[in-house]
Motif scaffolding. Structure first.
Motif, PDB file in Angstrom:
ATOM      1  N   GLY A 127     -14.783   1.036 -13.115  1.00 46.22           N
ATOM      2  CA  GLY A 127     -14.557   1.828 -11.906  1.00 46.22           C
ATOM      3  C   GLY A 127     -13.244   2.577 -11.955  1.00 46.22           C
ATOM      4  O   GLY A 127     -13.161   3.751 -11.580  1.00 46.22           O
ATOM      5  N   LEU A 128     -12.212   1.917 -12.431  1.00 42.57           N
ATOM      6  CA  LEU A 128     -10.910   2.561 -12.575  1.00 42.57           C
ATOM      7  C   LEU A 128     -10.986   3.668 -13.630  1.00 42.57           C
ATOM      8  O   LEU A 128     -10.423   4.750 -13.444  1.00 42.57           O
ATOM      9  N   ASP A 142      -9.463   1.680  -3.250  1.00 39.39           N
ATOM     10  CA  ASP A 142      -9.761   0.921  -2.042  1.00 39.39           C
ATOM     11  C   ASP A 142     -10.117  -0.520  -2.411  1.00 39.39           C
ATOM     12  O   ASP A 142     -11.176  -0.768  -2.982  1.00 39.39           O
ATOM     13  N   GLU A 143      -9.217  -1.439  -2.108  1.00 41.33           N
ATOM     14  CA  GLU A 143      -9.430  -2.871  -2.375  1.00 41.33           C
ATOM     15  C   GLU A 143      -9.825  -3.104  -3.836  1.00 41.33           C
ATOM     16  O   GLU A 143     -10.800  -3.788  -4.135  1.00 41.33           O
ATOM     17  N   ALA A 144      -9.054  -2.553  -4.753  1.00 39.25           N
ATOM     18  CA  ALA A 144      -9.380  -2.581  -6.180  1.00 39.25           C
ATOM     19  C   ALA A 144      -9.388  -3.976  -6.796  1.00 39.25           C
ATOM     20  O   ALA A 144      -9.978  -4.180  -7.850  1.00 39.25           O
ATOM     21  N   THR A 145      -8.747  -4.950  -6.137  1.00 41.58           N
ATOM     22  CA  THR A 145      -8.682  -6.295  -6.725  1.00 41.58           C
ATOM     23  C   THR A 145      -9.492  -7.336  -5.952  1.00 41.58           C
ATOM     24  O   THR A 145      -9.444  -8.521  -6.296  1.00 41.58           O
ATOM     25  N   SER A 172      -5.334   0.283  -1.138  1.00 38.68           N
ATOM     26  CA  SER A 172      -5.440  -0.531   0.070  1.00 38.68           C
ATOM     27  C   SER A 172      -5.690  -1.971  -0.339  1.00 38.68           C
ATOM     28  O   SER A 172      -6.287  -2.249  -1.380  1.00 38.68           O
ATOM     29  N   THR A 173      -5.213  -2.868   0.508  1.00 39.30           N
ATOM     30  CA  THR A 173      -5.447  -4.283   0.287  1.00 39.30           C
ATOM     31  C   THR A 173      -5.226  -5.027   1.603  1.00 39.30           C
ATOM     32  O   THR A 173      -4.544  -4.541   2.488  1.00 39.30           O
ATOM     33  N   HIS A 174      -5.840  -6.179   1.707  1.00 42.83           N
ATOM     34  CA  HIS A 174      -5.532  -7.058   2.833  1.00 42.83           C
ATOM     35  C   HIS A 174      -4.812  -8.299   2.325  1.00 42.83           C
ATOM     36  O   HIS A 174      -4.532  -9.215   3.072  1.00 42.83           O
ATOM     37  N   ILE A 175      -4.465  -8.290   1.022  1.00 42.61           N
ATOM     38  CA  ILE A 175      -3.760  -9.392   0.385  1.00 42.61           C
ATOM     39  C   ILE A 175      -2.324  -8.977   0.105  1.00 42.61           C
ATOM     40  O   ILE A 175      -2.096  -7.957  -0.519  1.00 42.61           O
ATOM     41  N   MET A 176      -1.377  -9.778   0.557  1.00 45.74           N
ATOM     42  CA  MET A 176       0.048  -9.454   0.315  1.00 45.74           C
ATOM     43  C   MET A 176       0.364  -9.452  -1.160  1.00 45.74           C
ATOM     44  O   MET A 176      -0.036 -10.265  -1.910  1.00 45.74           O
TER      45      MET A 176
END
Length: 176
Positions: A127-128, A142-145, A172-176
């Motif tokens: 994808g990358l 967007d939320e790549a990990t 973007s991420t929701h993980i610090m």
């Protein structure tokens, strides 16, 4: 409202992260910037070009990896990258583009396999690779990990950091 009165500027070469919980509007913002969905109010300029739904010109400047990483599992890695490369008119041969991106993203060991047989980490690399294949100025991830194990997260973050040396990166991420 997903987004309300948002305003910001990102300069060339900066790496910017949208951090927030699920439902905060991170993906919506990225879809508006890339022109995949229209803004209901206001405007977005990317490299001085109005970003709007259907604007093909803007897509030349942006490499986008959406959260759900829509790949074709029945295609081989090199076949898929060739398909994506053929969409963009870069003036560089497809073989050179594919060879370069396979090297950059560490896909060499898996390049002759079907995408559907790859691990989640290698699918994220594919994808990358598709987001980078046309050498865009801006990379939007967007939320790549999401869903990766700790080792895969480190590897993908290193790839993003390396890409960020030459590009503007928004993630973007929701993980610090």
């Amino acid at each position: 409202k997903a987004l309300d009165n948002v305003s910001f500027e990102v300069k060339t070469g900066e790496l910017v992260a949208f951090l927030g919980p699920n439902g905060a509007g991170k993906s919506t913002m990225m879809k508006i910037i890339t022109g995949f969905i229209p803004a209901s109010f206001g405007s977005v300029l990317v490299n001085g070009i109005e970003s709007s739904a259907g604007n093909i010109e803007i897509r030349k400047h942006i490499g986008y990896l959406p959260e759900n990483n829509p790949l074709y599992p029945e295609m081989y890695v090199r076949e898929y990258l060739g398909f994506v490369a053929s969409i963009y008119k870069t003036g560089i041969s497809k073989k050179v583009q594919i060879d370069n991106i396979v090297e950059l993203t560490g896909l060499a060991p898996e390049q002759k396999k079907k995408i559907g047989s790859l691990s989640k980490g290698y699918r994220q690399r594919v994808g990358l690779a598709q987001a980078l294949i046309h050498n865009p100025d801006i990379l939007i991830l967007d939320e790549a990990t999401t869903g990766l194990d700790p080792n895969q997260i480190v590897e993908i973050r290193n790839l993003i950091r390396d890409a960020g040396k030459q590009k503007t990166v928004m993630l973007s991420t929701h993980i610090m």
